[in-house]
Design a protein around this motif. Structure first.
Motif, PDB file in Angstrom:
ATOM      1  N   GLN A 228     -11.638  -9.141  -0.503  1.00 23.58           N
ATOM      2  CA  GLN A 228     -10.670  -8.079  -1.299  1.00 23.58           C
ATOM      3  C   GLN A 228     -10.655  -8.342  -2.759  1.00 23.58           C
ATOM      4  O   GLN A 228     -10.120  -7.703  -3.374  1.00 23.58           O
ATOM      5  CB  GLN A 228      -9.537  -7.675  -0.531  1.00 23.58           C
ATOM      6  CG  GLN A 228      -8.667  -8.888  -0.191  1.00 23.58           C
ATOM      7  CD  GLN A 228      -8.701  -9.660   0.819  1.00 23.58           C
ATOM      8  OE1 GLN A 228     -10.009 -10.064   1.314  1.00 23.58           O
ATOM      9  NE2 GLN A 228      -7.692 -10.121   1.606  1.00 23.58           N
TER      10      GLN A 228
ATOM     11  N   LYS B 159       0.046   0.768   0.887  1.00 18.66           N
ATOM     12  CA  LYS B 159       0.545   0.316   2.033  1.00 18.66           C
ATOM     13  C   LYS B 159       1.231   1.241   2.909  1.00 18.66           C
ATOM     14  O   LYS B 159       1.691   1.339   4.104  1.00 18.66           O
ATOM     15  CB  LYS B 159       1.509  -1.130   1.958  1.00 18.66           C
ATOM     16  CG  LYS B 159       0.307  -2.289   1.581  1.00 18.66           C
ATOM     17  CD  LYS B 159       1.051  -3.580   1.932  1.00 18.66           C
ATOM     18  CE  LYS B 159       2.013  -3.882   1.029  1.00 18.66           C
ATOM     19  NZ  LYS B 159       2.426  -5.154   0.967  1.00 18.66           N
TER      20      LYS B 159
ATOM     21  N   ASP C 206      -1.736  -6.754  -2.416  1.00 19.35           N
ATOM     22  CA  ASP C 206      -2.696  -6.571  -1.359  1.00 19.35           C
ATOM     23  C   ASP C 206      -2.929  -4.869  -0.995  1.00 19.35           C
ATOM     24  O   ASP C 206      -3.386  -4.387  -0.248  1.00 19.35           O
ATOM     25  CB  ASP C 206      -2.360  -7.099  -0.068  1.00 19.35           C
ATOM     26  CG  ASP C 206      -0.930  -7.079   0.180  1.00 19.35           C
ATOM     27  OD1 ASP C 206      -0.138  -6.169  -0.396  1.00 19.35           O
ATOM     28  OD2 ASP C 206      -0.289  -7.719   1.387  1.00 19.35           O
ATOM     29  N   GLU C 207      -2.369  -4.189  -2.278  1.00 19.86           N
ATOM     30  CA  GLU C 207      -2.864  -2.673  -2.046  1.00 19.86           C
ATOM     31  C   GLU C 207      -4.180  -2.565  -3.280  1.00 19.86           C
ATOM     32  O   GLU C 207      -4.661  -1.437  -3.321  1.00 19.86           O
ATOM     33  CB  GLU C 207      -1.636  -1.889  -2.498  1.00 19.86           C
ATOM     34  CG  GLU C 207      -0.479  -1.835  -1.999  1.00 19.86           C
ATOM     35  CD  GLU C 207       0.705  -1.111  -2.434  1.00 19.86           C
ATOM     36  OE1 GLU C 207       1.163  -0.348  -1.658  1.00 19.86           O
ATOM     37  OE2 GLU C 207       1.137  -1.153  -3.397  1.00 19.86           O
TER      38      GLU C 207
ATOM     39  N   PHE D 271      -7.961  -3.789  -4.130  1.00 16.52           N
ATOM     40  CA  PHE D 271      -9.113  -4.180  -3.317  1.00 16.52           C
ATOM     41  C   PHE D 271     -10.318  -4.163  -4.510  1.00 16.52           C
ATOM     42  O   PHE D 271     -10.461  -3.206  -5.072  1.00 16.52           O
ATOM     43  CB  PHE D 271      -9.604  -3.450  -2.234  1.00 16.52           C
ATOM     44  CG  PHE D 271      -8.750  -3.298  -1.034  1.00 16.52           C
ATOM     45  CD1 PHE D 271      -7.503  -2.490  -1.079  1.00 16.52           C
ATOM     46  CD2 PHE D 271      -9.112  -4.333   0.148  1.00 16.52           C
ATOM     47  CE1 PHE D 271      -6.761  -2.772  -0.018  1.00 16.52           C
ATOM     48  CE2 PHE D 271      -8.080  -4.207   1.224  1.00 16.52           C
ATOM     49  CZ  PHE D 271      -6.944  -3.349   1.243  1.00 16.52           C
TER      50      PHE D 271
ATOM     51  N   LYS E   9      -6.987  -9.542  -9.200  1.00 17.11           N
ATOM     52  CA  LYS E   9      -6.066  -8.474  -8.764  1.00 17.11           C
ATOM     53  C   LYS E   9      -4.543  -8.389  -9.627  1.00 17.11           C
ATOM     54  O   LYS E   9      -3.987  -7.449  -9.894  1.00 17.11           O
ATOM     55  CB  LYS E   9      -5.726  -8.692  -7.307  1.00 17.11           C
ATOM     56  CG  LYS E   9      -6.980  -8.679  -6.314  1.00 17.11           C
ATOM     57  CD  LYS E   9      -6.865  -8.117  -4.936  1.00 17.11           C
ATOM     58  CE  LYS E   9      -6.105  -9.126  -4.230  1.00 17.11           C
ATOM     59  NZ  LYS E   9      -5.998  -8.773  -2.953  1.00 17.11           N
TER      60      LYS E   9
ATOM     61  N   ASP F 239      -7.101 -13.201  -6.536  1.00 15.41           N
ATOM     62  CA  ASP F 239      -5.814 -12.970  -6.940  1.00 15.41           C
ATOM     63  C   ASP F 239      -5.831 -12.873  -8.452  1.00 15.41           C
ATOM     64  O   ASP F 239      -5.161 -12.042  -9.199  1.00 15.41           O
ATOM     65  CB  ASP F 239      -4.685 -13.835  -6.442  1.00 15.41           C
ATOM     66  CG  ASP F 239      -4.148 -13.332  -5.263  1.00 15.41           C
ATOM     67  OD1 ASP F 239      -4.772 -12.268  -4.655  1.00 15.41           O
ATOM     68  OD2 ASP F 239      -3.409 -14.215  -4.592  1.00 15.41           O
TER      69      ASP F 239
ATOM     70  N   ASN G 254      -4.195   0.947   4.886  1.00 12.68           N
ATOM     71  CA  ASN G 254      -4.488  -0.184   4.113  1.00 12.68           C
ATOM     72  C   ASN G 254      -5.013  -1.364   4.925  1.00 12.68           C
ATOM     73  O   ASN G 254      -6.253  -1.939   4.649  1.00 12.68           O
ATOM     74  CB  ASN G 254      -3.234  -0.672   3.474  1.00 12.68           C
ATOM     75  CG  ASN G 254      -3.281  -1.888   2.683  1.00 12.68           C
ATOM     76  OD1 ASN G 254      -3.319  -3.258   3.398  1.00 12.68           O
ATOM     77  ND2 ASN G 254      -3.240  -1.921   1.241  1.00 12.68           N
ATOM     78  N   LYS G 255      -4.584  -1.368   6.395  1.00 10.17           N
ATOM     79  CA  LYS G 255      -4.996  -2.516   7.173  1.00 10.17           C
ATOM     80  C   LYS G 255      -6.608  -1.994   7.675  1.00 10.17           C
ATOM     81  O   LYS G 255      -7.371  -3.101   7.906  1.00 10.17           O
ATOM     82  CB  LYS G 255      -4.057  -2.881   8.215  1.00 10.17           C
ATOM     83  CG  LYS G 255      -2.835  -3.264   8.080  1.00 10.17           C
ATOM     84  CD  LYS G 255      -2.087  -3.890   9.155  1.00 10.17           C
ATOM     85  CE  LYS G 255      -0.759  -4.429   8.703  1.00 10.17           C
ATOM     86  NZ  LYS G 255       0.463  -4.104   9.522  1.00 10.17           N
TER      87      LYS G 255
ATOM     88  N   LEU H  31      -8.909  -3.055   4.706  1.00 11.39           N
ATOM     89  CA  LEU H  31      -8.946  -4.511   4.931  1.00 11.39           C
ATOM     90  C   LEU H  31     -10.066  -4.965   6.121  1.00 11.39           C
ATOM     91  O   LEU H  31     -10.985  -5.757   5.795  1.00 11.39           O
ATOM     92  CB  LEU H  31      -7.707  -5.132   5.065  1.00 11.39           C
ATOM     93  CG  LEU H  31      -7.674  -6.686   5.160  1.00 11.39           C
ATOM     94  CD1 LEU H  31      -8.152  -7.275   3.642  1.00 11.39           C
ATOM     95  CD2 LEU H  31      -6.415  -7.259   5.253  1.00 11.39           C
TER      96      LEU H  31
END
Lengths: 393, 393
Positions: B75, B253, B98-99, B101, B81, B78, B263-264, B267
């Motif tokens: 994804q 999310k 983590d929203e 990608f 991101k 960091d 979102n999951k 991923l």
């Protein structure tokens, strides 16, 4: 909006998260002990010099108006495809340029190729195996059956003509077992596929580890493959591109199902859902196939293979059954004293602080087996071998 | 093996091949005449200096054992991101890391996101539009309906509450029309989606061209979007990355359908079928978001916007109806004298040797319209404007 409910049927893999958890716990409780990781399927040697220079030269080109490149062909630049064509020719496979598609890696294309196939196909997957073959088909709701790989067949299952499969995965040299099909064995699969209107998805990501010239590096070395197979390859292991992302997929123009040309379907898929690999990266990949690049990557491959030999030698000394390592970066061993895969994992971690991968994580036939990789440093690999030697005495 | 028969329903697009054929024929018969191409949606200015330097520094890192990077997070890293998170914060959108990608471009993710959705959803696509929304859904056999964009609604269709749609595509600033939704208009779509259990796929690939601060650059600037929308963006036009390939997709999310977290799911899709964007390219993308990088890309964007103004000014002078150009690199004009799109194409090519794109190639509502782009050089754009001025007198 209705979601794709097949996602709920994907098995959660706890393999690598469980390994990480166990290793972290051990490390916290044993701060004085050095852990050696021989579990990860990732390379550790850097990109070779020729590749780095090519990438930097391409970056410079992109910074100058006259040599800047915008959208490239989705299927890749001819300068790279020509090099791959020559590479195939060097092991006697003749390909047209438009049979070669540059990709961002075998994993992407192995998943995306499934777009071309209907959902009502039956998928045959070897067990044990690289988990994404199963997961990507589960996402699409396809029926999956397994070909058992075990010690009886040297982890090289052959076709069972009483079983009807439509989409067949083969991976040779195999991940996780390191086993390699010979030409006769691959011919048996090709005959099965051609006789049963099946397609073979041939994952050759580890072909660069093959040095035995009697073993096929490409399925297209064998007659009949061009009417039933697609080959997926990658520079990840060949040239340390795991973080640099470039591979290639070969879709023969003779590949037809229901009178539809699969090469044209894939071109349509890629032009619609993909925009090609970065120009800069394709120039780096091109450099892999130069004389200097081949020399440099071969030094790295030899380094890993020497690591594999070091591990294999100590296992041999202690009569531990194993395959792989010679034509592959992976060593697949039978856990001594009938330990389960996870028992042996704990045993190695606690006694000699070596981390490997439990075979049961790759499928039911992996139970009782264990994978070690040759991707560590020489020093660590030697130290691991010495620790194993003492432990197994 | 049964193929995916939906591929046979994809309309063959002859738009760009027909343009190429006509232009080549004209060029062969008129070797003395200089053709100016204002048809292509590709950038022409090179990567900015800061980006090139970052890519070269990352390439050097990859050539050294101590700083080499293998597999990265699928994804995205960091470091990149975090920069994108800050960019969103600068227009008041708060996102978790983590929203976000990282992708190899909006085109890939716009196609691949469809993996998450069932086939029995109804897809609503504006007409005229970027053709891949239609093609990717046709490949999956989904029912497609259209929202008419036309002069009456300034090419910004609003939701029709009597129609049930499950998957809604919006592109703002729009390709091909250059029209931009304001906040109230986007709010109407968000309300429709939340009330109808629909998802909005928001293509913001041209957001960097928005300078009017009252217009939203992200759908997440508007309340309610995080429960119904996914946003796709790209550095292709922002920073000239069409051949360098990096973009990002925001999946909130809070986005849930049938109690499943989208979102999951995304991923899981990405970790299974994708291996991330090259580390080297992600470092280049990171440089876009530095102070120096932002300054350099803004110079390029201003250059294109000045081109757009040059074209717009000559159209205004001759009272030719057009939109776009101000908050977009595209100018969408009504063909004069009720010419069809292709008649105007021929008229421009034959009389002033300017190549544009017939609006009818983007959908039925595009008939009678024409797209010009601001991605040419200043000299060519000025010369084209002068030629147009004379022609339209």
């Amino acid at each position: 909006m209705n979601i794709n409910k097949n996602y709920q049927n994907i098995a959660e893999s706890y393999l690598f998260s469980t390994i990480a958890k166990k290793v972290n716990e051990f490390a916290q409780n044993n701060t004085d002990k050095k852990i050696i990781r021989l579990g990860i399927g990732d390379v550790t040697l850097p990109l070779c010099k020729t590749v780095v220079e090519a990438i930097k030269a391409a970056a410079d080109e992109m910074g100058i108006k006259e040599t800047f490149r915008g959208y490239g062909p989705e299927q890749g630049y001819d300068f790279l495809k020509t090099k791959i064509q020559q590479y195939y020719l060097s092991h006697n496979v003749v390909l047209d340029l438009d049979e070669i598609f540059i990709s961002d890696g075998a994993k992407s294309d192995l998943g995306n190729i499934l777009d071309l196939f209907d959902f009502d196909n039956t998928v045959l997957v070897p067990d044990p195996v690289y988990p994404v073959y199963v997961d990507t088909n589960t996402m699409a709701g396809r029926k999956i059956i397994y070909a058992n790989a075990n010690a009886d067949n040297n982890f090289l299952p052959l076709p069972d003509t009483t079983i009807k499969a439509d989409i067949i995965y083969l991976c040779s040299p195999n991940n996780p077992t390191g086993a390699v099909y010979n030409k006769d064995q691959l011919k048996a699969w090709i005959d099965y596929a051609n006789n049963n209107n099946a397609i073979i998805l041939f994952d050759s990501a580890y072909e660069c580890f093959i040095t035995d010239e009697t073993l096929p590096r490409s399925i297209f070395e064998i007659d009949g493959a061009k009417t039933c197979a697609i080959e997926f390859c990658s520079l990840s292991k060949t040239a340390g591109f795991t973080g640099t992302r470039c591979g290639y997929t070969v879709v023969p123009k003779d590949l037809e199902f229901e009178n539809v040309n699969i090469n044209k379907m894939w071109l349509r898929r890629q032009t619609t859902k993909f925009n090609g690999v970065p120009y800069i990266i394709q120039r780096g990949a091109e450099a892999v196939f130069t004389k200097e690049g081949q020399k440099e990557i071969q030094e790295n491959l030899n380094y890993y293979k020497e690591n594999a030999k070091i591990i294999s030698d100590v296992l041999k000394k202690h009569n531990i059954w194993h395959i792989g390592g010679k034509q592959s970066p992976y060593i697949w061993l039978k856990c001594p004293n009938n330990m389960t895969s996870w028992e042996f994992f704990d045993y190695l971690l606690e006694n000699v602080q070596i981390v490997g991968t439990p075979g049961s994580g790759f499928g039911k036939n992996g139970e009782g087996y264990f994978r070690l990789t040759s991707f560590g440093s020489r020093e660590n690999t030697q130290e691991a071998a010495e620790r194993l030697d003492k432990l197994l005495n």
